[in-house]
Motif scaffolding. Structure first.
Motif, PDB file in Angstrom:
ATOM      1  N   PRO A 240       0.806  -1.225   0.000  1.00  0.00           N
ATOM      2  CA  PRO A 240       0.000   0.000   0.000  1.00  0.00           C
ATOM      3  C   PRO A 240       0.841   1.278   0.000  1.00  0.00           C
ATOM      4  O   PRO A 240       0.457   2.279  -0.609  1.00  0.00           O
ATOM      5  CB  PRO A 240      -0.815  -0.097   1.294  1.00  0.00           C
TER       6      PRO A 240
ATOM      7  N   HIS B  51       0.790   4.032  -2.974  1.00  0.00           N
ATOM      8  CA  HIS B  51       0.505   5.423  -2.620  1.00  0.00           C
ATOM      9  C   HIS B  51       1.512   6.384  -3.266  1.00  0.00           C
ATOM     10  O   HIS B  51       1.148   7.484  -3.679  1.00  0.00           O
ATOM     11  CB  HIS B  51       0.511   5.563  -1.098  1.00  0.00           C
TER      12      HIS B  51
ATOM     13  N   ILE C 189      -5.530   6.066  -2.527  1.00  0.00           N
ATOM     14  CA  ILE C 189      -6.204   5.898  -1.233  1.00  0.00           C
ATOM     15  C   ILE C 189      -7.613   6.493  -1.243  1.00  0.00           C
ATOM     16  O   ILE C 189      -8.485   6.039  -0.521  1.00  0.00           O
ATOM     17  CB  ILE C 189      -5.349   6.489  -0.085  1.00  0.00           C
ATOM     18  N   THR C 190      -7.853   7.477  -2.092  1.00  0.00           N
ATOM     19  CA  THR C 190      -9.186   8.085  -2.166  1.00  0.00           C
ATOM     20  C   THR C 190     -10.195   7.150  -2.826  1.00  0.00           C
ATOM     21  O   THR C 190     -11.395   7.379  -2.721  1.00  0.00           O
ATOM     22  CB  THR C 190      -9.154   9.424  -2.933  1.00  0.00           C
TER      23      THR C 190
ATOM     24  N   HIS D  61     -10.159   3.835  -2.124  1.00  0.00           N
ATOM     25  CA  HIS D  61     -10.284   2.675  -1.238  1.00  0.00           C
ATOM     26  C   HIS D  61     -11.438   2.916  -0.273  1.00  0.00           C
ATOM     27  O   HIS D  61     -11.724   4.051   0.100  1.00  0.00           O
ATOM     28  CB  HIS D  61      -9.003   2.458  -0.444  1.00  0.00           C
TER      29      HIS D  61
ATOM     30  N   GLU E 103     -10.301  -1.032   3.740  1.00  0.00           N
ATOM     31  CA  GLU E 103      -8.950  -1.060   3.175  1.00  0.00           C
ATOM     32  C   GLU E 103      -8.101   0.102   3.687  1.00  0.00           C
ATOM     33  O   GLU E 103      -6.910  -0.050   3.926  1.00  0.00           O
ATOM     34  CB  GLU E 103      -9.006  -1.039   1.646  1.00  0.00           C
ATOM     35  N   THR E 104      -8.715   1.245   3.874  1.00  0.00           N
ATOM     36  CA  THR E 104      -7.971   2.417   4.335  1.00  0.00           C
ATOM     37  C   THR E 104      -7.561   2.302   5.803  1.00  0.00           C
ATOM     38  O   THR E 104      -6.488   2.759   6.188  1.00  0.00           O
ATOM     39  CB  THR E 104      -8.825   3.697   4.136  1.00  0.00           C
ATOM     40  N   ASN E 105      -8.383   1.662   6.630  1.00  0.00           N
ATOM     41  CA  ASN E 105      -8.142   1.651   8.076  1.00  0.00           C
ATOM     42  C   ASN E 105      -7.778   0.304   8.675  1.00  0.00           C
ATOM     43  O   ASN E 105      -7.454   0.228   9.860  1.00  0.00           O
ATOM     44  CB  ASN E 105      -9.389   2.189   8.797  1.00  0.00           C
TER      45      ASN E 105
END
Length: 180
Positions: free
Chosen positions: A97, A101, A108-109, A111, A115-117
């Motif tokens: 990830p 990035h 990330i926008t 996801h 997935e982000t957290n």
């Protein structure tokens, strides 16, 4: 679009394809555990809240923010700087990830929340579980009777014995016979 941008986007797409169903499951488990532990700890904190310790609370909040910012920066730097996506287990799961990035900063926008957290929650689970255990250890034991009635402790001992081969409290008599 120039050649360099096409290569960067192709690399980002390749990294994105490395996101596996197993990784997704790990993230779901971590998010659910984290949210559950935050809720339990919040209830314990509200139960034990006292304005007598308000100044300590303000200091602890500030220290927590600084510590979290430093730790996240350290982890981000480490994953950006060291290792490879090819490292077994951690490469695809944790380094991928960060590399995605940097090739595609807006990835990330796209996801979702899980997935982000998911990885952030994974790192929070251990300290939150420790905090919960500390609260429970300091509690009056109101769950002991219902847990005993449903055989929880007996079943847990059986499970641990079947997994580890160890028997519970085999040395009780050794300690009971000691005199000063």
């Amino acid at each position: 679009m120039d050649t360099d941008q096409r290569v960067a986007h192709a690399g980002a797409a390749q990294l994105a394809r490395l996101y596996s169903p197993g990784k997704r499951l790990q993230e779901w488990i971590c998010v659910v555990l984290c949210i559950s532990l935050v809720a339990v700890n919040f209830l314990f904190l509200m139960r034990h809240f006292s304005t007598d310790h308000f100044s300590k609370l303000i200091i602890a909040m500030f220290a927590g923010i600084v510590t979290a910012d430093f730790a996240s920066g350290l982890i981000h730097w480490g994953a950006d700087t060291w290792g490879s996506v090819d490292i077994p287990v951690i490469g695809k799961a944790f380094i991928r990830p960060f590399r995605e990035h940097h090739i595609d900063p807006t990835a990330i926008t796209r996801h979702d929340f899980i997935e982000t957290n998911g990885d952030n929650c994974m790192f929070a689970v251990v300290p939150l579980a420790h905090m919960t255990c500390r609260f429970i250890a300091d509690s009056p034991g109101w769950l002991n009777y219902p847990l005993e009635q449903i055989g929880f402790w007996r079943h847990l001992e059986h499970l641990i014995t079947s997994v580890t081969g160890q028997k519970p409290r085999t040395d009780d008599m050794k300690w009971a016979r000691k005199v000063e």
